[in-house]
Design an enzyme around this catalytic site. Structure first.
Site, mmCIF file in Angstrom:
data_model
loop_
_atom_site.group_PDB
_atom_site.id
_atom_site.type_symbol
_atom_site.label_atom_id
_atom_site.label_comp_id
_atom_site.label_asym_id
_atom_site.label_seq_id
_atom_site.Cartn_x
_atom_site.Cartn_y
_atom_site.Cartn_z
ATOM 1 N N GLU A 6 0.947 -1.128 0.211
ATOM 2 C CA GLU A 6 -0.064 0.090 -0.107
ATOM 3 C C GLU A 6 0.843 1.236 0.006
ATOM 4 O O GLU A 6 1.867 1.361 0.904
ATOM 5 C CB GLU A 6 -0.930 -0.156 1.433
ATOM 6 C CG GLU A 6 -1.872 1.126 1.346
ATOM 7 C CD GLU A 6 -2.771 0.812 2.397
ATOM 8 O OE1 GLU A 6 -3.297 -0.105 2.725
ATOM 9 O OE2 GLU A 6 -2.979 1.902 3.384
ATOM 10 N N TYR A 38 -6.810 6.884 -0.353
ATOM 11 C CA TYR A 38 -7.356 7.886 -0.801
ATOM 12 C C TYR A 38 -7.913 8.633 0.600
ATOM 13 O O TYR A 38 -8.450 8.112 1.475
ATOM 14 C CB TYR A 38 -8.692 7.389 -1.344
ATOM 15 C CG TYR A 38 -9.819 8.156 -2.092
ATOM 16 C CD1 TYR A 38 -9.670 8.715 -3.252
ATOM 17 C CD2 TYR A 38 -10.946 8.692 -1.141
ATOM 18 C CE1 TYR A 38 -10.615 9.543 -3.868
ATOM 19 C CE2 TYR A 38 -11.948 9.518 -2.014
ATOM 20 C CZ TYR A 38 -11.782 9.852 -2.969
ATOM 21 O OH TYR A 38 -12.693 10.574 -3.631
ATOM 22 N N ASP A 98 -12.935 7.977 7.388
ATOM 23 C CA ASP A 98 -13.217 8.680 8.820
ATOM 24 C C ASP A 98 -13.970 9.945 8.320
ATOM 25 O O ASP A 98 -13.476 10.777 7.430
ATOM 26 C CB ASP A 98 -12.058 8.909 9.532
ATOM 27 C CG ASP A 98 -11.601 7.639 10.167
ATOM 28 O OD1 ASP A 98 -12.528 6.647 10.765
ATOM 29 O OD2 ASP A 98 -10.207 7.353 10.091
ATOM 30 N N TYR A 134 -11.026 -5.457 10.951
ATOM 31 C CA TYR A 134 -10.361 -4.835 12.272
ATOM 32 C C TYR A 134 -10.360 -6.029 13.258
ATOM 33 O O TYR A 134 -11.176 -6.372 14.021
ATOM 34 C CB TYR A 134 -11.281 -3.754 12.880
ATOM 35 C CG TYR A 134 -11.298 -2.522 11.838
ATOM 36 C CD1 TYR A 134 -10.287 -1.689 11.749
ATOM 37 C CD2 TYR A 134 -12.405 -2.546 10.937
ATOM 38 C CE1 TYR A 134 -10.438 -0.754 10.786
ATOM 39 C CE2 TYR A 134 -12.243 -1.910 9.798
ATOM 40 C CZ TYR A 134 -11.422 -0.751 9.903
ATOM 41 O OH TYR A 134 -11.516 0.214 8.820
ATOM 42 N N HIS A 138 -12.944 -2.058 15.502
ATOM 43 C CA HIS A 138 -12.974 -0.677 14.874
ATOM 44 C C HIS A 138 -13.049 0.036 16.070
ATOM 45 O O HIS A 138 -13.630 -0.040 17.006
ATOM 46 C CB HIS A 138 -14.121 -0.406 14.022
ATOM 47 C CG HIS A 138 -14.134 0.836 13.245
ATOM 48 N ND1 HIS A 138 -14.676 1.949 13.851
ATOM 49 C CD2 HIS A 138 -13.418 1.078 12.113
ATOM 50 C CE1 HIS A 138 -14.533 3.057 12.885
ATOM 51 N NE2 HIS A 138 -13.687 2.499 12.026
HETATM 52 P P1 FAD Z 1 -17.174 0.358 7.822
HETATM 53 O O1 FAD Z 1 -17.036 -1.140 7.290
HETATM 54 O O2 FAD Z 1 -18.487 1.067 7.253
HETATM 55 O O3 FAD Z 1 -17.342 0.463 9.426
HETATM 56 C C1 FAD Z 1 -17.158 1.555 10.206
HETATM 57 C C2 FAD Z 1 -17.880 1.396 11.506
HETATM 58 O O4 FAD Z 1 -19.359 1.277 11.297
HETATM 59 C C3 FAD Z 1 -17.747 -0.136 12.112
HETATM 60 O O5 FAD Z 1 -17.766 0.220 13.674
HETATM 61 C C4 FAD Z 1 -18.672 -0.900 11.820
HETATM 62 O O6 FAD Z 1 -19.374 -1.823 12.683
HETATM 63 C C5 FAD Z 1 -19.858 0.306 11.651
HETATM 64 N N1 FAD Z 1 -21.041 -0.156 10.838
HETATM 65 C C6 FAD Z 1 -20.792 -0.727 9.617
HETATM 66 N N2 FAD Z 1 -21.759 -1.002 8.816
HETATM 67 C C7 FAD Z 1 -22.905 -0.389 9.508
HETATM 68 C C8 FAD Z 1 -24.357 -0.172 9.241
HETATM 69 N N3 FAD Z 1 -24.767 -0.664 8.392
HETATM 70 N N4 FAD Z 1 -24.929 0.217 10.362
HETATM 71 C C9 FAD Z 1 -24.374 0.719 11.575
HETATM 72 N N5 FAD Z 1 -23.110 0.528 11.721
HETATM 73 C C10 FAD Z 1 -22.393 0.053 10.741
HETATM 74 N N6 FAD Z 1 -9.216 5.670 5.338
HETATM 75 C C11 FAD Z 1 -9.087 6.411 4.237
HETATM 76 O O7 FAD Z 1 -9.612 7.615 4.548
HETATM 77 N N7 FAD Z 1 -8.559 6.150 3.091
HETATM 78 C C12 FAD Z 1 -7.860 5.111 2.770
HETATM 79 O O8 FAD Z 1 -7.361 4.874 1.898
HETATM 80 C C13 FAD Z 1 -7.958 4.034 3.669
HETATM 81 N N8 FAD Z 1 -7.651 2.960 3.741
HETATM 82 C C14 FAD Z 1 -7.573 1.843 4.443
HETATM 83 C C15 FAD Z 1 -7.229 0.606 4.215
HETATM 84 C C16 FAD Z 1 -7.143 -0.465 5.202
HETATM 85 C C17 FAD Z 1 -6.883 -1.986 4.784
HETATM 86 C C18 FAD Z 1 -8.007 -0.185 6.517
HETATM 87 C C19 FAD Z 1 -8.083 -1.377 7.500
HETATM 88 C C20 FAD Z 1 -8.292 0.785 6.901
HETATM 89 C C21 FAD Z 1 -8.221 2.010 5.755
HETATM 90 N N9 FAD Z 1 -8.731 3.241 6.146
HETATM 91 C C22 FAD Z 1 -8.834 4.320 5.073
HETATM 92 C C23 FAD Z 1 -9.632 3.652 7.416
HETATM 93 C C24 FAD Z 1 -10.976 3.334 7.258
HETATM 94 O O9 FAD Z 1 -11.658 4.205 6.353
HETATM 95 C C25 FAD Z 1 -11.474 3.761 8.850
HETATM 96 O O10 FAD Z 1 -11.305 2.768 9.529
HETATM 97 C C26 FAD Z 1 -12.883 4.047 8.665
HETATM 98 O O11 FAD Z 1 -13.526 4.597 10.061
HETATM 99 C C27 FAD Z 1 -13.884 2.898 8.656
HETATM 100 O O12 FAD Z 1 -13.929 2.578 7.407
HETATM 101 P P2 FAD Z 1 -14.511 0.688 6.969
HETATM 102 O O13 FAD Z 1 -14.654 0.889 5.475
HETATM 103 O O14 FAD Z 1 -13.930 -0.177 7.771
HETATM 104 O O15 FAD Z 1 -16.026 1.182 7.469
#
Ligand code: FAD
Length: 272
Positions: A6, A38, A98, A134, A138
């Site tokens: 990455e 991103y 985030d 996670y 998370h």
């Molecule tokens: P989600 O899967 O949507 O989850 C976020 C939170 O919401 C969790 O607590 C989950 O349990 C809860 N949740 C999920 N779905 C629902 C629902 N339907 N209803 C209620 N609650 C729900 N960030 C960036 O800005 N840019 C990047 O390029 C980037 N790359 C990353 C790459 C990796 C491998 C990882 C592990 C993280 C990366 N992140 C990046 C960080 C990530 O964007 C943050 O951790 C963000 O807070 C959560 O994203 P997620 O896609 O895991 O969210």
């Protein structure tokens, strides 16, 4: 063993030259793919795209952009994905992102599962979709049960694989994989590996993303904080043993958070 790496999009000419050198070094070991982060809220929309296309045009390795949905409209998300498709990019890392401070509007796609659903509905199986996992939960998790079922929902929406947040306790990873298997999820969960090269950086990142650094590691990092050579040697040993434990227990792919540096990771890979 499959490897992926990455990068973040460089913001200066010097950063771009550096990334080219890093990619040249890492390409030697035949990685499965590269990914480019991103900025949530679209803060690196252009530079992520440029970096992805630049890597694609100058290397044989597959490249996957990260894409976040927080604060974005479906139209903007589709226009970004259309551009990637038009340029032959067929893999994405789909994330919520985030919420940038001060942002009021969470957008039309509130969680990663909704982004995955949207990509599937617009592009069917064209994109291979990775999502985030996670093992230590998370930071916004209410409880682990809800976390696991939200993760399962994201996979059922169409994710093909997941990459984990980094961790230094392999039990957290193995427990997570066991738990989601019990929910009927069997996509590959690739451990995300963060090299340790600097005391304050790793502590700062870990506080931000709530990744635990075991006390026995923090204590030694603190001891070596002004002794770069000892810190690097210790960090390499810890991460090497973590990777070895994962591999010995059946893991066949690793995703490395490079921070746009090749040396710490190549040293580990050479020894694996
Ligand atoms: P989600 O899967 O949507 O989850 C976020 C939170 O919401 C969790 O607590 C989950 O349990 C809860 N949740 C999920 N779905 C629902 C629902 N339907 N209803 C209620 N609650 C729900 N960030 C960036 O800005 N840019 C990047 O390029 C980037 N790359 C990353 C790459 C990796 C491998 C990882 C592990 C993280 C990366 N992140 C990046 C960080 C990530 O964007 C943050 O951790 C963000 O807070 C959560 O994203 P997620 O896609 O895991 O969210």
């Amino acid at each position: 063993m499959k490897t992926s790496f990455e990068f973040f999009p460089p913001q200066s000419e010097k950063g771009k030259d550096n990334l080219q050198q890093v990619i040249k070094q890492i390409s030697k070991i035949n990685p499965e793919y590269f990914s480019v982060t991103y900025g949530a809220g679209g803060t690196t929309q252009e530079s992520t795209f440029e970096t992805v296309i630049d890597i694609k045009n100058n290397n044989k390795v597959r490249v996957a952009p990260h894409l976040t949905c927080i604060g974005a409209s479906k139209n903007i998300t589709k226009s970004i994905l259309d551009k990637y498709k038009a340029n032959g990019i067929d893999k994405v890392v789909a994330l919520r992102g985030d919420i940038p401070s001060g942002m009021q509007n969470t957008g039309e796609l509130r969680y990663a599962n909704e982004l995955v659903e949207f990509i599937k509905s617009e592009y069917d199986d064209y994109f291979h979709i990775e999502v985030a996992a996670y093992p230590e939960s998370h930071p916004q998790a209410t409880n682990i049960g809800t976390e696991l079922s939200n993760f399962a929902q994201k996979v059922r929406a169409g994710a093909d694989g997941a990459i984990t947040q980094y961790f230094y306790n392999p039990d957290a990873y193995f427990r997570f994989v066991d738990d989601i298997e019990k929910l009927g999820i069997d996509i590959p969960i690739t451990p995300g590996i963060m090299p340790i090269t600097n005391y304050s950086n790793i502590v700062r990142f870990s506080n931000m993303c709530d990744a635990q650094i075991p006390k026995w590691i923090t204590e030694r990092l603190r001891l070596y904080r002004d002794d770069k050579e000892s810190l690097l040697a210790f960090g390499e040993d810890v991460v090497l043993k973590l990777c070895q434990t994962l591999i010995d227990n059946g893991v066949d792919s690793l995703h490395f958070y490079t921070m746009n540096r090749s040396e710490p990771i190549m040293n580990i890979i050479k020894k694996l």
